[in-house]
Design an enzyme around this catalytic site. Structure first.
Site, PDB file in Angstrom:
ATOM      1  N   ARG A 258      44.886  38.737  43.260  1.00 49.71           N
ATOM      2  CA  ARG A 258      44.377  37.509  42.649  1.00 49.71           C
ATOM      3  C   ARG A 258      45.553  36.596  42.314  1.00 49.71           C
ATOM      4  O   ARG A 258      46.558  37.035  41.757  1.00 49.71           O
ATOM      5  CB  ARG A 258      43.569  37.828  41.380  1.00 49.71           C
ATOM      6  CG  ARG A 258      42.318  38.634  41.709  1.00 49.71           C
ATOM      7  CD  ARG A 258      41.454  38.904  40.501  1.00 49.71           C
ATOM      8  NE  ARG A 258      40.327  39.767  40.884  1.00 49.71           N
ATOM      9  CZ  ARG A 258      39.434  40.251  40.050  1.00 49.71           C
ATOM     10  NH1 ARG A 258      39.513  39.953  38.758  1.00 49.71           N
ATOM     11  NH2 ARG A 258      38.454  41.020  40.477  1.00 49.71           N
ATOM     12  N   GLU A 345      38.310  42.925  28.173  1.00 49.27           N
ATOM     13  CA  GLU A 345      37.472  43.433  29.257  1.00 49.27           C
ATOM     14  C   GLU A 345      38.170  44.514  30.076  1.00 49.27           C
ATOM     15  O   GLU A 345      39.308  44.346  30.510  1.00 49.27           O
ATOM     16  CB  GLU A 345      37.084  42.276  30.186  1.00 49.27           C
ATOM     17  CG  GLU A 345      36.286  42.701  31.403  1.00 49.27           C
ATOM     18  CD  GLU A 345      36.359  41.705  32.549  1.00 49.27           C
ATOM     19  OE1 GLU A 345      36.218  42.139  33.703  1.00 49.27           O
ATOM     20  OE2 GLU A 345      36.578  40.510  32.283  1.00 49.27           O
ATOM     21  N   ARG A 385      44.282  48.062  34.814  1.00 44.22           N
ATOM     22  CA  ARG A 385      44.292  47.553  33.441  1.00 44.22           C
ATOM     23  C   ARG A 385      43.910  48.626  32.420  1.00 44.22           C
ATOM     24  O   ARG A 385      44.302  48.545  31.249  1.00 44.22           O
ATOM     25  CB  ARG A 385      43.352  46.353  33.304  1.00 44.22           C
ATOM     26  CG  ARG A 385      43.391  45.728  31.921  1.00 44.22           C
ATOM     27  CD  ARG A 385      42.385  44.610  31.746  1.00 44.22           C
ATOM     28  NE  ARG A 385      42.793  43.378  32.406  1.00 44.22           N
ATOM     29  CZ  ARG A 385      42.206  42.199  32.195  1.00 44.22           C
ATOM     30  NH1 ARG A 385      41.195  42.111  31.342  1.00 44.22           N
ATOM     31  NH2 ARG A 385      42.614  41.120  32.838  1.00 44.22           N
TER      32      ARG A 385
END
Length: 421
Positions: A258, A345, A385
């Site tokens: 990304r 998140e 993450r």
């Protein structure tokens, strides 16, 4: 792509959906107007073509003295047929273009509002009350010899990193644990390509407003995926699936890329927001009438992973204005980050209804043998993450990190010990 027939029957659903998303609701009127004009043009074309066929028969049986005038009329009629066909084709192209610009119609239970208007559905676990000042994940990662962002930047630039030693073991263990759980629940494991054609990227709805987040290889006209959702959605494009095989559940392990355009200054420390990461992604094809129930299943499997890792988290229902193009509804699981004092998140699961399947022409035969568009859903089961949450929530005062019990057999140790003072 939304169902045009449904818009004709209940245009207020599209208007309401656009309002919830914070988008222009007049698009419904523009779409209906274009559709009406296209259908009228098609009717004119069919009418003129029928006249043309009748004229052809009349010429073949006409007397010689009548043939010249009939041929002249037929030539004029052919021109009108061609013009009517061209008009219908142009309007059809406009309808298709507009349909591809309209996001999916949101679920009626989706909250109104934008990024901060999510609905908290449940909070699980209690954040640890450390009797010392907790270190953030990057400081811990450097102490453990697990994360090296300095050399990542030297080799590749900002927002790149190396996972080294126990950092690499932790990621591999985490992703293998996710794959094992998915396979145990009936998913077919996949290692998909991470370069895809424009048709796959556009078909999943990623070439709209967020196109600047995607890496493109112009010389080859290929895109690097930001999630294995893209190749898994394209896997059955232009196919008709058997109804008896549904749901088709796949779990993909892939590197993801990304550009993080527009994130300047956000999460620049560590590995929370990076250009490259690894992810295990669930992807499902099912009947539209079963999609809601399947969405709940995906969420339950995500929660199972978080529970195994002994992480405090909350489940949130994302508001319409924060939904991606393809999602009708999305649930996120956000883990507590001690050094930030807030939830972040870790997982998302989206019900895309038949939106992607219409764009990619993925259908199934129902019990009557009639082809219908499938519903598609996706859900994250583990990503790089997650290391952030594991390190920060399971740290000890000396900089060591306790490996959650469920993860120990995959990592090969119970505690990650500092290698630096």
């Amino acid at each position: 792509m939304i169902d045009l027939r449904a818009v004709r029957e209940t245009p207020d659903r599209l208007r309401a959906s656009q309002r919830v998303r914070g988008e222009d609701e007049t698009v419904a009127d523009r779409l209906l107007d274009l559709d009406s004009r296209r259908r009228a043009a098609l009717a004119r074309f069919e009418e003129l073509r029928a006249e043309q066929k009748s004229a052809g028969k009349a010429i073949s049986s006409a007397a010689p003295e009548e043939r010249d005038s009939l041929l002249a009329e037929a030539k004029e009629l052919a021109s009108r047929v061609k013009q009517a066909e061209s008009e219908a084709d142009e309007l059809g192209t406009e309808v298709d273009r507009l349909l591809r610009e309209i996001p999916n119609i949101v679920d009626e239970d989706t909250p109104d509002g934008g990024v901060d208007d999510f609905r908290v559905l449940e909070q699980v676990g209690t954040p640890a009350d450390f009797d010392f000042t907790p270190r953030d994940h990057l400081e811990l990662g450097e102490l453990l010899g697990a994360i090296d962002t300095d050399r990542g930047a030297k080799v590749s630039g900002a927002r790149f990193y190396f996972l080294t030693g126990v950092g690499a073991l932790l990621e591999l263990g985490l992703l293998n644990m996710a794959m094992q759980q998915a396979v145990a629940n009936g998913f077919t494991p996949m290692v998909p390509p991470v370069l895809v054609r424009p048709e796959a990227m556009e078909g999943t709805g990623f070439l709209g407003e967020h196109a600047d987040e995607i890496y493109r290889l112009e010389a080859d006209d290929l895109y690097l995926v930001g999630t294995s959702e893209v190749p898994l959605a394209g896997f059955h494009s232009d196919e008709i699936l058997g109804a008896d095989g549904l749901p088709n559940r796949y779990v993909g392990w892939s590197s993801c890329f990304r550009r993080e355009a527009g994130s300047y200054g956000k999460d620049t420390r560590g590995i929370i927001r990076v250009h490259q990461f690894n992810k295990v992604e669930m992807f499902v094809y099912t009947r539209p009438e079963d999609a809601r129930e399947e969405h709940e299943r995906l969420l339950s499997w995500e929660r199972e992973m978080l529970d195994k890792l002994e992480l405090p988290y909350r489940v949130v229902d994302i508001a319409g204005g924060d939904l991606g193009t393809s999602a009708a509804r999305k649930f996120d699981c956000e883990a507590w980050m001690p050094t930030q004092g807030r939830y972040r998140e870790l997982t998302s699961t989206s019900n895309c209804t038949d939106f992607q399947a219409r764009r990619l022409n993925t259908r199934f035969r129902d019990d009557a043998g009639k082809p219908r568009f499938a519903a598609t859903l996706n859900g994250t089961l583990a990503t790089t993450r997650w290391i952030v949450a594991i390190l920060e929530n399971h740290q000890r005062a000396d900089g060591s990190v306790v490996v959650p019990e469920a993860l120990r057999s995959f990592v090969g140790r119970e505690v990650l010990e500092p290698v630096k003072g």
